[in-house]
Every structure is written in C-alpha cells, then in structure tokens.
Enzyme design. Structure first.
Site, mmCIF file in Angstrom:
data_model
loop_
_atom_site.group_PDB
_atom_site.id
_atom_site.type_symbol
_atom_site.label_atom_id
_atom_site.label_comp_id
_atom_site.label_asym_id
_atom_site.label_seq_id
_atom_site.Cartn_x
_atom_site.Cartn_y
_atom_site.Cartn_z
ATOM 1 N N HIS A 108 0.811 -1.217 0.000
ATOM 2 C CA HIS A 108 0.000 0.000 0.000
ATOM 3 C C HIS A 108 0.849 1.274 0.000
ATOM 4 O O HIS A 108 0.724 2.089 -0.924
ATOM 5 C CB HIS A 108 -0.997 -0.035 1.167
ATOM 6 C CG HIS A 108 -1.619 1.290 1.472
ATOM 7 N ND1 HIS A 108 -2.434 1.941 0.587
ATOM 8 C CD2 HIS A 108 -1.517 2.101 2.562
ATOM 9 C CE1 HIS A 108 -2.818 3.097 1.122
ATOM 10 N NE2 HIS A 108 -2.271 3.212 2.322
ATOM 11 N N HIS A 141 4.159 6.549 5.342
ATOM 12 C CA HIS A 141 2.998 7.315 5.811
ATOM 13 C C HIS A 141 2.135 6.600 6.851
ATOM 14 O O HIS A 141 1.453 7.258 7.620
ATOM 15 C CB HIS A 141 2.150 7.823 4.641
ATOM 16 C CG HIS A 141 1.163 6.843 4.109
ATOM 17 N ND1 HIS A 141 1.431 6.026 3.040
ATOM 18 C CD2 HIS A 141 -0.104 6.537 4.505
ATOM 19 C CE1 HIS A 141 0.374 5.270 2.797
ATOM 20 N NE2 HIS A 141 -0.572 5.553 3.666
ATOM 21 N N GLU A 147 1.255 5.645 12.554
ATOM 22 C CA GLU A 147 -0.103 5.290 12.939
ATOM 23 C C GLU A 147 -0.229 3.803 13.277
ATOM 24 O O GLU A 147 -0.878 3.439 14.251
ATOM 25 C CB GLU A 147 -1.060 5.662 11.797
ATOM 26 C CG GLU A 147 -2.525 5.612 12.155
ATOM 27 C CD GLU A 147 -2.911 6.562 13.278
ATOM 28 O OE1 GLU A 147 -2.129 7.469 13.596
ATOM 29 O OE2 GLU A 147 -4.001 6.356 13.843
ATOM 30 N N ASP A 148 0.394 2.956 12.460
ATOM 31 C CA ASP A 148 0.118 1.519 12.562
ATOM 32 C C ASP A 148 1.233 0.678 13.159
ATOM 33 O O ASP A 148 1.066 -0.523 13.353
ATOM 34 C CB ASP A 148 -0.192 0.951 11.164
ATOM 35 C CG ASP A 148 -1.495 1.479 10.611
ATOM 36 O OD1 ASP A 148 -2.243 2.087 11.390
ATOM 37 O OD2 ASP A 148 -1.755 1.283 9.409
ATOM 38 N N ASP A 199 -2.995 8.575 -0.867
ATOM 39 C CA ASP A 199 -3.356 7.481 0.041
ATOM 40 C C ASP A 199 -4.820 7.111 -0.187
ATOM 41 O O ASP A 199 -5.182 5.946 -0.351
ATOM 42 C CB ASP A 199 -3.118 7.959 1.480
ATOM 43 C CG ASP A 199 -3.554 6.945 2.525
ATOM 44 O OD1 ASP A 199 -3.299 5.742 2.323
ATOM 45 O OD2 ASP A 199 -4.142 7.370 3.548
ATOM 46 N N ASP A 206 -23.249 17.339 -23.744
ATOM 47 C CA ASP A 206 -21.927 17.066 -24.308
ATOM 48 C C ASP A 206 -21.242 15.933 -23.568
ATOM 49 O O ASP A 206 -20.962 16.016 -22.380
ATOM 50 C CB ASP A 206 -21.045 18.308 -24.352
ATOM 51 C CG ASP A 206 -21.092 19.116 -23.081
ATOM 52 O OD1 ASP A 206 -20.316 20.052 -22.933
ATOM 53 O OD2 ASP A 206 -21.911 18.770 -22.195
#
Ligand code: MN
Length: 733
Positions: A51, A76, A80-81, A143, A263
C-alpha cells in the site's frame, strides 16, 4: 510483479523526472516500512507494505514529487500503525520527512461523521495541515486514491462511508488544488460505491458505444489536427468521453438520459504559445458551429486554483455537440496536477517553495477566523467546493466570488462600507435586484449613499459568501448596541421613576459627573448599553444612587407647588412653619380642617417624608414622597397645581396602618417566627397573608399598625433577622 520489482519501478519513475533524487533515502524508507509493517496484511491478502509503495508510486507518477515526499509516502502509515515514532523517523530520515508522516497520520486519525459540526472541525484540521505543508495533503489524497482503487475488499458499509467522504471532502480538495485527473478518478470510484446502479448504467453504455464513440472521437481529432497542421500550428489533440461522474451529474441535475446528455465528449488541443490558443479558437469556431454562451476564457481570468484554458462547445457536421479545451503545455500541466505542477520545493537541493501560488489557501483560512462552526462548514462548501464566478468592477478589476454570488457579496468584497451604504446595484449598466445571481463576465457597479439605511436582515440570506455575511452580522451587532442603549435607558428611567425622580433630574449637569463616577461608567450610553445587554440591572444601579436620589428629592421638597406659586414654598424643616395640630396628625399647607386620607399605595407613617394631593372630591390624599404614584402624577401638567405641601404635626395619632412585604425562603415554621417577631415588638397586626412561589419562596404580606417610622424600622429589623428572610420592604405603587 514482485515487491522488489514494484519498488524498482518506483525508483525508475522518480529517476525519469528527478535524476538527482535522494535514492538512498527512498530505499531506506522502503526498507524501514517493509520491516515495520512486517506481518501486517491488507484485506486482499497482500503484504501491507504494497500500500505505501503504491501511494509513493502515485505521487511519483502523477505529481512528480520530491524525494522527501516519496520517502514520507513510503512511511505514511508507520507512525499510525507500527511502533515507529516521529523521533525515529526524524533521526533516520529527516525532521521534514517525520513532520510529513506525522501530518498524514493526523489526517488519518480524523474520523468523519455525517454530523456537519464534526466534519467542520476535521476539515479545519485538514486545512491547517495544508497550510503548514501542502505535501501532507498531497500524500493524503494519493493514500485515499489507492484505498479507493482497492475498496472492493472492504465491507459494503465501509465502502459507502469512505466513498461519501471521498466525494465530499477529498475530491473537492483535489479540485481546489487543481488536480483534475485525481479528482476525476476519486469521483468515479466514489460513485461506483455510492450509486452502483447509476455508475453501472453509464459505464456499460459507454462501453457498449465505445466503438461508435471511438470512431467519432477519432474523426474529430483528425479533422482538428489536419486543419491546424494546414494553419502551421504545432499541437497535440486529445479526445475522450467525459468521465462517468461528470456525465452522471448532468443526467441527474438535468434529468436526462445518457443519450440526451448535452456534451459527452471533450477534446483538448495543447499548443506551444498563448497566441496559438486564440488562433486555434478561431479555427475551431470556423470549422464547427459554436454554441452561444458556452465560451469561457479562463486564460484571461484564471480560476483560483490557477487553472487556465479556453473552453468552447461546438456542434460538428454530425450534429453531435462537443467541448474543446485549448491551452498551452504549461497550462495543461497545471490543469492536470495543479499545485503539484508548481511544486518547487527543494528538488536536487535547490529551489524554494512557491509560496505565492497557494496564497489562496491562507486567505481561505484567514477568512474563517471568528466565524462560528455553522458558518465555517457552509463557507467551505461554498468557497471551497463550488465553482467561482468572476465579475468586473467598473474599473476592470476582476473580483472572484463564489458561484451564486449576488451584488451584496460583490459590495462587501469591495469594502464593508460599500456594502453597508449600498442603495442600488447595476449589472452591465442596468439596475438589478440585490438577489440577482452574478454571472462570469458581468460588470458590477454599486451605488452608495451616505443616507443609506444599512443592510437588511434578508441580506444575510441572500449573500453567498461568508465574508459578506459576517460583515452584515457585524453591522447588526453594532446596530444592536443602539437597540441596547434604547432599552437600557428605558428600564433605567422606569426604575428611577419608582424612586420618584426623573432621568432629567439625575442626569442634570450638576449631578451627572457624580452619578457616572459612582457607577463607574465613562458615559451614559455605555451604562445604558450594559443594562440593555443584561450585563447589570437597572435596579442594582439605581440602588447605588440612593444618596443622589434622596438629594434630589430633598431639594425638590421646597418646590412642590412651584408651578402655581411665584415664591418657593418654605421647606418642611423650618420649625416656625410647623403647626402643632392637624387632621390625623397631618398639617396641610395653607389649609385647615380639610379631609385627609392616607394613600393605600404607600401607607405613610409619621417620620416618612410625605406629599399631599388634592383629590377631586375627597380632600387631601397623603403619599410618601418616594411613592411612584406621587412621582408619576407630579409629571402631569394638568395636576401640577394640585400637589401641595403637607407635613406631620408634632402630635400624631396613636397608630397608622401600613403594609410590609417579607420575602423568605419557604420553610416550616416561618409564619410562626414572623408572628413571634410581631408580638415581641408589640405590633398590632390586622392581616397576615402568605403565599409560596413555585420556586420555593414565601411572600408574606403584613398589614400592621405602628405609631411612627421609628417603630416601623424596628419591626422591619426584627423581621429581617428571622432565618431565611431575604428582604423586608414597604411596598409602594
Ligand atoms: Mn495509508
């Protein structure tokens, strides 16, 4: 493709546009991410690190970002993880990379709900991150794009929620940043989950007709290319069907079927020079039939997201309308990648951020200061998520306003004073209503007058820009001060009336400075305004002026019948005037043996300052000097001569009826205590009434008889000492 191959592809992509990139940093970032995410899986079963690798690939491929951004994209999700910290990343890579990762993490932590209030907060945070370093938002959008591309593995619930968020927040931001290509993809992917049926219909139909459409596009392309080649203009011509969401929106808003959508096709002519843009436009209009009112010159007046292009819609020989966009290569870069195209962050160690290019971001943020939450979300929707209109001042300056803006918005954008004094508006030389919707290209003129009444409250609804609305509100806030002054003055005046003096007397030249000083105000207006606001009660202020009020009352005593008498009547304190006897202990100036009664409203007792009123038919009615009835009636012209001096005789009656009111916290035994107090002071009671209020207070009304005010004061003191009693007073009026 193996993961190493994917990584290699990333390096190759970066090298192609930035050979001097910091590849050791990028490699180290990838290794760190792979290590940190080890064991984590994506929903599709692939290792998680695929990812961030894909996100970095998007940023490299689509936006040509710098090394630090690519490294930050790879990292990134680590803060966080995983166990990685800002400090780790700052130490191993750079403080900037760590800040970028932290910035993205902050946005990731934001959870959107359908509640506008909360969404607003989140958007604000997001914008703050943008203002701090716009790369954070670019990484976040990439992301989101990758997550949307791989959304099929998520639960239907999550698909819907993420798609809604993407449609409402990320796609519009991509649009505002000028990144059309990413915006389209985000919109199409969101639509796929938000309305799978509608999306399916469009994509299937486009697919079915792709051969026919393909032929049409190819033939038009060829026509344009050949004709421009003849004219000696070097160019590239692209043709495409419009993207599904753009078609969907047209079908939806115009309630049309796919075949009826006006259009469906868009062509793009990319040329070398600005002059060529207009040359090409002439040739296109010569080659095909232009549709009136569809030409837009975004070169002369660029969109705030820096987009520049000529737009025109024409009808070909086949009768099928299509749009042609004409721009230079440079404009094209900006159109596709927006702010990223202007990216001049330190690449290869040179160049600085192009601050001026996104001044509008800061402007947007500045405009939000002081606005309340509701306004903020509204203004974001208007200012950020909608298109703009461009209008001209009479001098030819271009003013940028949100779509749907009115002359009111225009006037307030020029200056708040212009808005507040606007009496009429002209568009293209003709008078228009204030709710007229401005169109791009309009010349707007505002007529002002010094005697204008100011904005009306309706204007707040009519105005489309937050700027105009907040300025109108400010005007009303200021205006309300005047209302407050009027209201404050009225309640102050009526409170004074209760004390028997007039506002005029209290604010007379000789009194005013002392009054203001005592009450701690700089001006009467300030004082009235603060009463009007509810900052202080008139009762409280008047209570503090007891001394001044008494002074006025005393001074006036001698002049009560002044209207009819040339010479001032002598004052009560002059003993020579005092008679020893009088009817019921009252001496009426100049009259003997006249009927005297005591006013029920204030029931005076000996010792009180009193005044007399010659009634029509029942002698003289005696009031306390501070009785509001006496004060009020003294104002009346007709009755002015009927007020006369009265005083207490030296010898008065044994007792006088009067009334007391006791306010107390209601409790068991309260009435018992009251009667005890009355009996210990040997007070004659003729009635005692008690009632309780719903909020737990007892109001006790006592009708008693006392010989004089001294005795009355003693009773009042005694009652005041009873536990729970808040106030003992003599009612007046
Ligand atoms: Mn992510």
């Amino acid at each position: 493709m193996t993961m190493q191959e994917q990584y290699q592809r990333l390096e190759d992509t970066v090298r192609a546009y930035n050979p001097g990139a910091n590849f050791s940093q990028i490699r180290a970032a990838f290794d760190f991410a792979e290590d940190a995410h080890r064991g984590q899986m994506r929903k599709d079963g692939s290792p998680f690190v695929t990812h961030p690798l894909a996100v970095a690939q998007i940023l490299a491929e689509e936006l040509h970002l710098d090394s630090e951004s690519i490294a930050a994209a790879l990292l990134h999700d680590t803060i966080e993880d995983t166990v990685a910290t800002h400090a780790d990343i700052a130490r191993l890579f750079s403080p900037t990379v760590a800040d970028l990762v932290e910035g993205v993490s902050k946005l990731t932590r934001v959870h959107y709900t359908s509640k506008e209030e909360e969404q607003m907060e989140n958007l604000r945070k997001m914008l703050m991150a943008m203002a701090k370093d716009i790369r954070v938002i670019l990484i976040k959008i990439a992301d989101r794009l990758h997550n949307m591309r791989t959304m099929e593995y998520q639960t239907p619930e999550k698909q819907k929620q993420k798609s809604f968020e993407t449609m409402e927040i990320y796609a519009p931001i991509a649009h505002r940043l000028g990144m059309q290509k990413m915006k389209w993809e985000l919109e199409d992917l969101s639509l796929k989950y938000l309305d799978p049926v509608g999306y399916g219909e469009i994509t299937e139909a486009l697919e079915q007709k792709s051969a026919a459409y393909g032929d049409f596009i190819a033939s038009v392309r060829q026509q344009i290319a050949e004709r421009l080649a003849e004219a000696g203009i070097s160019c590239t011509v692209y043709g495409r069907t419009k993207h599904p969401y753009s078609i969907y929106r047209k079908m939806y808003t115009q309630n049309k079927s796919l075949d009826d959508v006006f259009d469906l096709f868009a062509f793009r002519v990319i040329v070398d020079t600005l002059a060529d843009c207009y040359n090409v436009l002439g040739i296109i209009h010569d080659l095909y039939h232009p549709i009136l009112g569809r030409f837009k010159d975004y070169i002369g007046t660029p969109k705030p997201n820096m987009y520049q292009s000529l737009h025109t819609t024409v009808v070909g020989q086949t009768g099928i309308p299509f749009e042609v966009q004409i721009r230079t290569r440079e404009m094209h870069e900006v159109a596709e990648y927006g702010i990223a195209a202007h990216w001049k962050y330190k690449q290869n160690g040179q160049g600085t951020g192009d601050e001026k290019s996104y001044e509008w971001v800061r402007r947007l943020l500045e405009n939000q200061e002081g606005a309340d939450a509701e306004d903020y979300i509204h203004s974001l929707k208007v200012d950020m998520f909608a298109d703009e209109v461009f209008v001209f001042t009479p001098r030819g300056d271009v003013i940028n306003l949100p779509a749907g803006a009115t002359p009111i918005d225009f006037a307030y954008t020029i200056h708040s004073a212009v808005g507040n004094h606007m009496v009429a508006a002209k568009v293209n030389g003709r008078i228009v209503q204030f709710d007229y919707t401005l169109q791009s290209g309009d010349v707007v003129e505002v007529e002002t007058s010094q005697s204008a009444h100011g904005p009306s409250r309706d204007w707040i609804k009519i105005a489309r820009s937050n700027n105009a609305r907040s300025k109108i509100r400010q005007w009303f806030k200021k205006e309300r001060r005047d209302e407050n002054i009027v209201n404050g003055r009225a309640s102050f005046e009526s409170e004074l009336k209760r004390c028997g003096v007039t506002l005029k007397e209290l604010t007379a030249e000789d009194m005013l400075p002392q009054v203001l000083k005592k009450l701690c105000y700089n001006s009467l207006e300030d004082m009235y305004a603060s009463i009007g606001y509810g900052g202080v009660t008139a009762l409280k202020l008047v209570g503090r002026l007891r001394e001044e009020i008494n002074h006025i009352l005393r001074r006036r005593q001698g002049y009560i019948a002044g209207k009819d008498t040339a010479a001032p009547v002598k004052t009560a304190s002059q003993p020579s005037q005092r008679q020893t006897h009088g009817e019921q202990g009252i001496i009426v100036e100049g009259l003997t043996g006249c009927l005297v009664k005591f006013a029920k409203c204030c029931s005076p007792v000996p010792g009180d300052e009193i005044v007399g009123f010659i009634t029509r038919g029942y002698g003289v009615s005696v009031h306390r000097a501070d009785c509001p009835n006496a004060a009020a009636e003294r104002h009346s012209e007709a009755d002015a001569g009927r007020w006369i001096r009265v005083s207490w005789a030296e010898k008065t009656n044994e007792s006088y009826h009067t009334t007391l009111e006791v306010v107390a916290k209601d409790r068991m035994g309260l009435i018992m205590d009251v009667s005890t107090a009355l009996s210990t002071t040997k007070t004659q009671v003729s009635s005692l009434n008690a009632r309780t209020t719903p909020d737990g207070f007892a109001l006790v009304t006592l009708n008693i008889s006392v010989p004089d005010s001294e005795q009355l004061q003693a009773v009042m003191r005694k009652l005041g000492q009873i536990s729970g009693v808040l106030n003992v007073m003599r009612p007046t009026g």
